[in-house]
Design a protein around this motif. Structure first.
Motif, PDB file in Angstrom:
ATOM      1  N   ARG A  90       0.835  -1.216   0.000  1.00 32.11           N
ATOM      2  CA  ARG A  90       0.000   0.000   0.000  1.00 32.11           C
ATOM      3  C   ARG A  90       0.864   1.259   0.000  1.00 32.11           C
ATOM      4  N   LEU A  91       2.034   1.219   0.657  1.00 28.76           N
ATOM      5  CA  LEU A  91       2.930   2.372   0.664  1.00 28.76           C
ATOM      6  C   LEU A  91       3.543   2.593  -0.718  1.00 28.76           C
ATOM      7  N   ARG A  92       3.917   1.511  -1.389  1.00 29.76           N
ATOM      8  CA  ARG A  92       4.450   1.632  -2.757  1.00 29.76           C
ATOM      9  C   ARG A  92       3.367   2.120  -3.710  1.00 29.76           C
ATOM     10  N   ASP A  93       2.149   1.605  -3.546  1.00 31.24           N
ATOM     11  CA  ASP A  93       1.044   2.054  -4.397  1.00 31.24           C
ATOM     12  C   ASP A  93       0.837   3.561  -4.264  1.00 31.24           C
ATOM     13  N   ILE A  94       0.823   4.063  -3.043  1.00 27.96           N
ATOM     14  CA  ILE A  94       0.597   5.489  -2.811  1.00 27.96           C
ATOM     15  C   ILE A  94       1.714   6.324  -3.426  1.00 27.96           C
ATOM     16  N   ALA A  95       2.946   5.838  -3.356  1.00 30.17           N
ATOM     17  CA  ALA A  95       4.056   6.559  -3.987  1.00 30.17           C
ATOM     18  C   ALA A  95       3.867   6.634  -5.503  1.00 30.17           C
ATOM     19  N   GLU A  96       3.302   5.598  -6.087  1.00 34.67           N
ATOM     20  CA  GLU A  96       3.095   5.540  -7.541  1.00 34.67           C
ATOM     21  C   GLU A  96       1.800   6.220  -7.977  1.00 34.67           C
ATOM     22  N   ASN A  97       0.773   6.163  -7.130  1.00 34.59           N
ATOM     23  CA  ASN A  97      -0.543   6.700  -7.476  1.00 34.59           C
ATOM     24  C   ASN A  97      -1.239   7.094  -6.174  1.00 34.59           C
ATOM     25  N   PRO A  98      -1.240   8.370  -5.821  1.00 35.59           N
ATOM     26  CA  PRO A  98      -1.790   8.773  -4.525  1.00 35.59           C
ATOM     27  C   PRO A  98      -3.312   8.765  -4.422  1.00 35.59           C
ATOM     28  N   ARG A  99      -4.041   8.538  -5.512  1.00 33.94           N
ATOM     29  CA  ARG A  99      -5.500   8.498  -5.443  1.00 33.94           C
ATOM     30  C   ARG A  99      -5.944   7.188  -4.782  1.00 33.94           C
ATOM     31  N   VAL A 100      -6.746   7.307  -3.723  1.00 38.08           N
ATOM     32  CA  VAL A 100      -7.205   6.140  -2.970  1.00 38.08           C
ATOM     33  C   VAL A 100      -8.685   6.300  -2.637  1.00 38.08           C
ATOM     34  N   ALA A 101      -9.276   5.214  -2.168  1.00 38.35           N
ATOM     35  CA  ALA A 101     -10.632   5.237  -1.624  1.00 38.35           C
ATOM     36  C   ALA A 101     -10.609   4.460  -0.313  1.00 38.35           C
ATOM     37  N   VAL A 102     -11.458   4.872   0.614  1.00 43.70           N
ATOM     38  CA  VAL A 102     -11.585   4.185   1.894  1.00 43.70           C
ATOM     39  C   VAL A 102     -13.078   3.940   2.119  1.00 43.70           C
ATOM     40  N   LEU A 103     -13.420   2.695   2.436  1.00 44.76           N
ATOM     41  CA  LEU A 103     -14.812   2.305   2.606  1.00 44.76           C
ATOM     42  C   LEU A 103     -15.054   1.792   4.020  1.00 44.76           C
ATOM     43  N   ALA A 104     -16.073   2.346   4.674  1.00 43.80           N
ATOM     44  CA  ALA A 104     -16.563   1.823   5.949  1.00 43.80           C
ATOM     45  C   ALA A 104     -18.005   1.413   5.710  1.00 43.80           C
ATOM     46  N   ASP A 105     -18.421   0.304   6.337  1.00 38.42           N
ATOM     47  CA  ASP A 105     -19.793  -0.135   6.134  1.00 38.42           C
ATOM     48  C   ASP A 105     -20.303  -0.855   7.360  1.00 38.42           C
ATOM     49  N   HIS A 106     -21.612  -1.061   7.360  1.00 37.54           N
ATOM     50  CA  HIS A 106     -22.258  -1.794   8.444  1.00 37.54           C
ATOM     51  C   HIS A 106     -23.235  -2.784   7.827  1.00 37.54           C
ATOM     52  N   TYR A 107     -23.107  -4.045   8.213  1.00 34.72           N
ATOM     53  CA  TYR A 107     -23.989  -5.093   7.710  1.00 34.72           C
ATOM     54  C   TYR A 107     -24.672  -5.780   8.889  1.00 34.72           C
ATOM     55  N   GLU A 108     -25.926  -6.070   8.718  1.00 34.38           N
ATOM     56  CA  GLU A 108     -26.699  -6.896   9.647  1.00 34.38           C
ATOM     57  C   GLU A 108     -27.693  -7.707   8.826  1.00 34.38           C
ATOM     58  N   GLU A 109     -28.159  -8.796   9.392  1.00 33.31           N
ATOM     59  CA  GLU A 109     -29.194  -9.576   8.722  1.00 33.31           C
ATOM     60  C   GLU A 109     -30.468  -8.760   8.561  1.00 33.31           C
ATOM     61  N   ASP A 110     -30.698  -7.816   9.471  1.00 29.94           N
ATOM     62  CA  ASP A 110     -31.812  -6.878   9.341  1.00 29.94           C
ATOM     63  C   ASP A 110     -31.359  -5.792   8.364  1.00 29.94           C
ATOM     64  N   TRP A 111     -31.775  -5.922   7.125  1.00 33.06           N
ATOM     65  CA  TRP A 111     -31.281  -5.036   6.073  1.00 33.06           C
ATOM     66  C   TRP A 111     -31.744  -3.593   6.218  1.00 33.06           C
ATOM     67  N   THR A 112     -32.642  -3.333   7.132  1.00 32.29           N
ATOM     68  CA  THR A 112     -33.042  -1.942   7.366  1.00 32.29           C
ATOM     69  C   THR A 112     -31.955  -1.175   8.120  1.00 32.29           C
ATOM     70  N   ARG A 113     -30.919  -1.861   8.556  1.00 31.08           N
ATOM     71  CA  ARG A 113     -29.816  -1.221   9.305  1.00 31.08           C
ATOM     72  C   ARG A 113     -28.531  -1.100   8.481  1.00 31.08           C
ATOM     73  N   LEU A 114     -28.595  -1.433   7.205  1.00 25.04           N
ATOM     74  CA  LEU A 114     -27.401  -1.387   6.345  1.00 25.04           C
ATOM     75  C   LEU A 114     -27.004   0.048   6.033  1.00 25.04           C
ATOM     76  N   TRP A 115     -25.687   0.267   5.922  1.00 22.12           N
ATOM     77  CA  TRP A 115     -25.172   1.540   5.422  1.00 22.12           C
ATOM     78  C   TRP A 115     -23.735   1.341   4.947  1.00 22.12           C
ATOM     79  N   TRP A 116     -23.279   2.253   4.091  1.00 19.40           N
ATOM     80  CA  TRP A 116     -21.877   2.295   3.687  1.00 19.40           C
ATOM     81  C   TRP A 116     -21.499   3.744   3.395  1.00 19.40           C
ATOM     82  N   VAL A 117     -20.206   4.044   3.598  1.00 18.37           N
ATOM     83  CA  VAL A 117     -19.655   5.371   3.305  1.00 18.37           C
ATOM     84  C   VAL A 117     -18.306   5.179   2.635  1.00 18.37           C
TER      85      VAL A 117
END
Length: 138
Positions: free
Chosen positions: A59-86
């Motif tokens: 990941r450090l070599r990747d950033i040196a070569e291409n600094p554009r990144v994405a970071v994903l946080a999410d929440h999963y439950e069997e009750d799909w009314t509680r799902l989210w991602w950012v």
């Protein structure tokens, strides 16, 4: 339903783990789970003391070569009314030495495990330029 930037930040900051996506000059995507802290519009994650095969992380070599990144946080439950991602898109840089100070402090404050063994490697800083998120809203 789409989340506002403020909702994205709040959910993201509260998450315990996220996934960092990088791609080097070869264009191959790579994804790793990370601990992190949100400091203003900057996501900080550190190379910590957990056992690794090498300190020359891809990941450090990747950033040196291409600094554009994405970071994903999410929440999963069997009750799909509680799902989210950012997803946070931005530009990453790697910091060493004293420049890491305020970001290490934020990581130590968020994760009690770091009070035992503080991260000793470089810190990756991601300056977020775009927030995207979704949550179930019935």
């Amino acid at each position: 339903m789409r989340l506002t930037d403020a909702e994205c930040r709040a959910r993201f900051a509260a998450a315990r783990v996220a996934h960092l996506a990088t791609a080097g000059a070869d264009g191959a995507p790579r994804l790793v789970p990370v601990t992190f802290a949100l400091v203003g519009e900057v996501i900080a994650t550190a190379v910590d003391a957990k056992p690794k095969r090498t300190r020359q992380l891809r990941r450090l070599r990747d950033i040196a070569e291409n600094p554009r990144v994405a970071v994903l946080a999410d929440h999963y439950e069997e009750d799909w009314t509680r799902l989210w991602w950012v997803r946070a898109d931005g530009e990453a840089s790697v910091r060493h030495g004293e420049e890491r100070g305020p970001y290490l402090a934020a990581l130590v404050a968020k994760y009690p495990q770091y009070r035992q063994v503080s991260p000793d490697g470089p810190v990756i800083l991601i300056r977020v330029d775009r927030w995207t998120g979704w949550a179930f809203r019935g």
